[in-house]
Design a protein around this motif. Structure first.
Motif, PDB file in Angstrom:
ATOM      1  N   THR A  62       0.867  -1.176   0.000  1.00 28.36           N
ATOM      2  CA  THR A  62       0.000   0.000   0.000  1.00 28.36           C
ATOM      3  C   THR A  62       0.902   1.224   0.000  1.00 28.36           C
ATOM      4  N   ILE A  63       0.672   2.127  -0.948  1.00 29.33           N
ATOM      5  CA  ILE A  63       1.587   3.244  -1.192  1.00 29.33           C
ATOM      6  C   ILE A  63       0.863   4.560  -0.963  1.00 29.33           C
ATOM      7  N   LEU A  64       1.511   5.436  -0.224  1.00 33.44           N
ATOM      8  CA  LEU A  64       1.006   6.792  -0.024  1.00 33.44           C
ATOM      9  C   LEU A  64       1.910   7.739  -0.796  1.00 33.44           C
ATOM     10  N   TYR A  65       1.345   8.408  -1.785  1.00 35.74           N
ATOM     11  CA  TYR A  65       2.120   9.315  -2.628  1.00 35.74           C
ATOM     12  C   TYR A  65       1.743  10.749  -2.264  1.00 35.74           C
ATOM     13  N   VAL A  66       2.718  11.546  -1.875  1.00 38.34           N
ATOM     14  CA  VAL A  66       2.471  12.896  -1.388  1.00 38.34           C
ATOM     15  C   VAL A  66       2.763  13.891  -2.507  1.00 38.34           C
ATOM     16  N   GLY A  67       1.721  14.582  -2.978  1.00 43.15           N
ATOM     17  CA  GLY A  67       1.878  15.505  -4.099  1.00 43.15           C
ATOM     18  C   GLY A  67       1.686  14.769  -5.409  1.00 43.15           C
ATOM     19  N   VAL A  68       0.452  14.565  -5.849  1.00 45.33           N
ATOM     20  CA  VAL A  68       0.170  13.663  -6.971  1.00 45.33           C
ATOM     21  C   VAL A  68       0.679  14.191  -8.304  1.00 45.33           C
ATOM     22  N   GLY A  69       0.823  15.532  -8.438  1.00 42.21           N
ATOM     23  CA  GLY A  69       1.244  16.068  -9.729  1.00 42.21           C
ATOM     24  C   GLY A  69       0.276  15.656 -10.824  1.00 42.21           C
ATOM     25  N   GLY A  70       0.810  15.291 -11.978  1.00 42.63           N
ATOM     26  CA  GLY A  70      -0.033  14.859 -13.087  1.00 42.63           C
ATOM     27  C   GLY A  70      -0.453  13.412 -13.005  1.00 42.63           C
ATOM     28  N   GLY A  71      -0.023  12.704 -11.968  1.00 42.79           N
ATOM     29  CA  GLY A  71      -0.446  11.329 -11.769  1.00 42.79           C
ATOM     30  C   GLY A  71       0.490  10.274 -12.315  1.00 42.79           C
ATOM     31  N   LEU A  72       1.620  10.697 -12.906  1.00 45.63           N
ATOM     32  CA  LEU A  72       2.495   9.734 -13.579  1.00 45.63           C
ATOM     33  C   LEU A  72       3.028   8.678 -12.618  1.00 45.63           C
ATOM     34  N   GLU A  73       3.617   9.099 -11.505  1.00 45.53           N
ATOM     35  CA  GLU A  73       4.191   8.098 -10.608  1.00 45.53           C
ATOM     36  C   GLU A  73       3.103   7.328  -9.862  1.00 45.53           C
ATOM     37  N   ALA A  74       1.958   7.932  -9.623  1.00 45.71           N
ATOM     38  CA  ALA A  74       0.845   7.188  -9.040  1.00 45.71           C
ATOM     39  C   ALA A  74       0.452   6.039  -9.957  1.00 45.71           C
ATOM     40  N   LEU A  75       0.432   6.297 -11.265  1.00 44.42           N
ATOM     41  CA  LEU A  75       0.139   5.244 -12.241  1.00 44.42           C
ATOM     42  C   LEU A  75       1.220   4.168 -12.209  1.00 44.42           C
ATOM     43  N   GLN A  76       2.472   4.587 -12.142  1.00 48.01           N
ATOM     44  CA  GLN A  76       3.569   3.617 -12.096  1.00 48.01           C
ATOM     45  C   GLN A  76       3.498   2.763 -10.833  1.00 48.01           C
ATOM     46  N   PHE A  77       3.165   3.368  -9.697  1.00 48.44           N
ATOM     47  CA  PHE A  77       3.029   2.589  -8.472  1.00 48.44           C
ATOM     48  C   PHE A  77       1.867   1.601  -8.587  1.00 48.44           C
ATOM     49  N   ALA A  78       0.759   2.030  -9.209  1.00 46.77           N
ATOM     50  CA  ALA A  78      -0.394   1.148  -9.374  1.00 46.77           C
ATOM     51  C   ALA A  78      -0.043  -0.068 -10.227  1.00 46.77           C
ATOM     52  N   TYR A  79       0.932   0.070 -11.092  1.00 42.70           N
ATOM     53  CA  TYR A  79       1.399  -1.043 -11.924  1.00 42.70           C
ATOM     54  C   TYR A  79       1.828  -2.221 -11.047  1.00 42.70           C
TER      55      TYR A  79
END
Length: 322
Positions: A62-79
């Motif tokens: 389970t990952i907490l990403y602080v500062g989503v920006g455009g969502g790129l790394e959130a998408l990569q983490f969801a991978y």
């Protein structure tokens, strides 16, 4: 904390009108099989490095990403964690939250494996993370914490420490300064928002991580980021900023100090069958062993004639001994 209001206004602007190359003009998204990055998401790649390290993302975290920006790394983490709510993204700027949600919808259309509900975007900030104590495996942030002034940085790090499970990991990518940034630049709120004037030196940056309670820090990359030239920034000499990718572990700090791995190795050059420092480190002749900076210094002091300590490579991905 007026400078954070300037930061919020700046990122409202770049959410509504993306500025390609705002941060690292040479950065590119991590290439993963079956992962397609929508163009608008790539244009909003406002980061100075990467926090997505596959070796840290095993076992469906389970990952907490602080500062989503455009969502790129959130998408990569969801991978790596393909389930609803596996990635919780915290973002204080409403316009950025909206942009990220649009981009994630585009990503769902281009990636059959991805569902938008894999990423939950919540309003909030780094100082009051809206999650319970010891509830997430990974906290990540890219090119955000460098904006904070020292006291606020410490608050953000302590919040990350609070929400991490024991042995959890804080994955960060931030600019650092090769020498202290002059006050006249630190006080420029817009430059700070642009990740150009709030960076600490490497030593100060690591000291803040240790002060927050992280007992082990690993440097994954350190490379040139930007130059503040003397002509445009009223400096006596050019000032180089570097990008630092690190992983900090929520483990107890040893009695003799935190373990910081920067890519150093120790090599036994003597004629014996091995070298044993009686502290848990056994060196085979001629074979480099990865060691933390603390252990490297101890071994050099113990036997400088027969132990060669190599320089920091500023890259470390495990396999060493503290």
């Amino acid at each position: 904390m007026a400078y954070l209001e300037t930061t919020a206004q700046f990122y409202t602007e770049v959410a509504e009108t993306p500025q390609v190359g705002l941060c690292c003009v040479q950065s590119s998204p991590l290439q993963l099989p079956g992962l397609k990055i929508p163009t608008p998401m790539q244009e909003m790649n406002y980061g100075c490095g990467t926090t997505v390290h596959p070796t840290e993302l095993a076992n469906d975290p389970t990952i907490l990403y602080v500062g989503v920006g455009g969502g790129l790394e959130a998408l990569q983490f969801a991978y790596f964690s393909r389930r609803p709510g596996s990635v919780i993204a915290i973002e204080p700027v409403a316009a950025m939250r909206s942009a990220a949600m649009r981009n994630l919808q585009l990503a769902a259309a281009e990636n059959p494996w991805f569902e938008p509900n894999f990423v939950e975007i919540r309003p909030g900030d780094a100082f009051n993370l809206p999650v319970a104590d010891a509830s997430v495996d990974v906290v990540a942030q890219n090119c955000l914490f460098n904006i904070f002034k020292p006291a606020d940085l410490q608050r953000a790090l302590q919040e990350a420490f609070r929400v991490l499970k024991p042995n959890g990991r804080l994955l960060m990518s931030d600019p650092i300064a090769t020498r202290p940034i002059p006050v006249h630049l630190q006080d420029d709120e817009r430059l700070r928002a642009m990740c150009l004037s709030g960076a600490m030196t490497y030593d100060d940056y690591i000291a803040h991580l240790v002060q927050a309670g992280f007992g082990q820090v690993e440097i994954r990359a350190r490379r040139p980021y930007r130059i503040l030239n003397r002509q445009n920034y009223n400096l006596a000499d050019h000032l180089l900023l570097e990008s630092l990718d690190s992983v900090a572990f929520k483990v107890p700090i040893p009695e003799d100090g935190a373990c910081v791995f920067t890519g150093k190795t120790a090599i036994y050059t003597g004629v014996g069958a091995f070298f044993d420092d009686q502290a848990g480190h056994i060196l085979q002749p001629g074979v480099p062993m990865a060691v933390c900076d603390k252990t490297a210094a101890k071994l050099a002091a113990l036997n400088s004639e027969e132990i060669l300590i190599t320089d920091s490579t500023w890259h470390y991905n495990g396999g060493g001994c503290c």
